[in-house]
Scaffold this motif. Structure first.
Motif, PDB file in Angstrom:
ATOM      1  N   SER A   9       0.814  -1.219   0.000  1.00  0.00           N
ATOM      2  CA  SER A   9       0.000   0.000   0.000  1.00  0.00           C
ATOM      3  C   SER A   9       0.846   1.268   0.000  1.00  0.00           C
ATOM      4  N   ARG A  14      -3.142   4.083  -6.692  1.00  0.00           N
ATOM      5  CA  ARG A  14      -4.492   3.970  -6.137  1.00  0.00           C
ATOM      6  C   ARG A  14      -5.586   4.238  -7.160  1.00  0.00           C
ATOM      7  N   ASP A 125      -8.238  -5.758  -0.554  1.00  0.00           N
ATOM      8  CA  ASP A 125      -8.318  -5.856   0.899  1.00  0.00           C
ATOM      9  C   ASP A 125      -8.818  -7.248   1.280  1.00  0.00           C
ATOM     10  N   ARG A 131      -8.258  -2.147  -4.332  1.00  0.00           N
ATOM     11  CA  ARG A 131      -7.774  -0.944  -3.662  1.00  0.00           C
ATOM     12  C   ARG A 131      -6.683  -0.227  -4.450  1.00  0.00           C
TER      13      ARG A 131
END
Length: 240
Positions: A9, A14, A125, A131
């Motif tokens: 992440s 994104r 996720d 995500r």
């Protein structure tokens, strides 16, 4: 995050272009061209990843466009022939989708890419909701870390933990991501441990571990035997 391992992440993109199951062949090609990507996740309910469509899934339509393959090719490449006749993302997509968790380490993502021979991974996720997406280039960004930042992490997280009170100060030098450790330590069996821990620091390209053991103390009285040398038995009081 100084001192903490980087996770997917931290580096993923994104903003992700995704397809629905019903996206048409031409829609897919146009979207790939527009966004300059070679693969896109296919989602249902707008969020959950169910497959991947890549350029490799689209090429059979062109490859088999101008003729029927022979019997041997038909048997050997049945899946490609089915894709040659596909017109929607659902028919074209590769399933199951190869995805990676957003809290996976960069090393885990890199191993998964190598194992599955893919260039990018959708990031999901725990519920499988899309995500982001991570590419090979994203994983290589850790090697852009500043040498001084790497050196500080090695000193704080590795050297201070393994060697809290070395006989001599341990020097940490980093040049172009290559870490060199010099100095003296009490227990040389920890040298390979130190090298392994340093190599695990994000952004480290290689490790030159030149740590040595403590200096030998010179004999205070050279006429005295070494402590490890057996002392001969005393002959006091003997008569001849």
């Amino acid at each position: 995050m100084h001192g903490s391992p980087h996770i997917v992440s931290d580096v993923m993109t994104r903003t992700v272009v995704a397809l629905g199951r019903g996206a048409t062949f031409k829609e897919i090609v146009k979207t790939m061209q527009q966004w300059r990507v070679s693969a896109m996740p296919v989602v249902e309910d707008g969020t959950r990843v169910v497959g991947i469509v890549s350029e490799a899934d689209l090429l059979p339509k062109e490859e088999f466009r101008d003729g029927d393959p022979d019997r041997r090719t038909q048997l050997r490449r049945l899946a490609d022939l089915m894709k040659a006749g596909a017109v929607t993302a659902e028919e074209l997509m590769t399933v199951p989708a190869v995805t990676v968790a957003q809290d996976a380490t960069l090393a885990q993502a890199a191993r998964l890419m190598a194992l599955k021979k893919v260039k990018r991974l959708p990031v999901v996720d725990d519920a499988g909701v899309l995500r982001g997406i991570v590419s090979r280039a994203d994983l290589l960004r850790v090697f852009l870390r500043d040498d001084e930042e790497i050196a500080a992490e090695v000193r704080d997280e590795v050297v201070a933990g393994l060697f809290p009170a070395p006989p001599e100060p341990i020097r940490v030098e980093v040049h172009e991501g290559v870490v060199r450790l010099t100095g003296r330590i009490d227990d040389t069996s920890l040298v390979p441990v130190a090298a392994r821990l340093v190599r695990a620091v994000e952004g480290v390209v290689d490790v030159d571990c030149a740590l040595a053991g403590p200096r030998r103390r010179p004999d205070l009285d050279p006429d005295l035997p070494d402590a490890d040398t057996p002392v001969p038995p005393s002959h006091a009081g003997e008569t001849t």
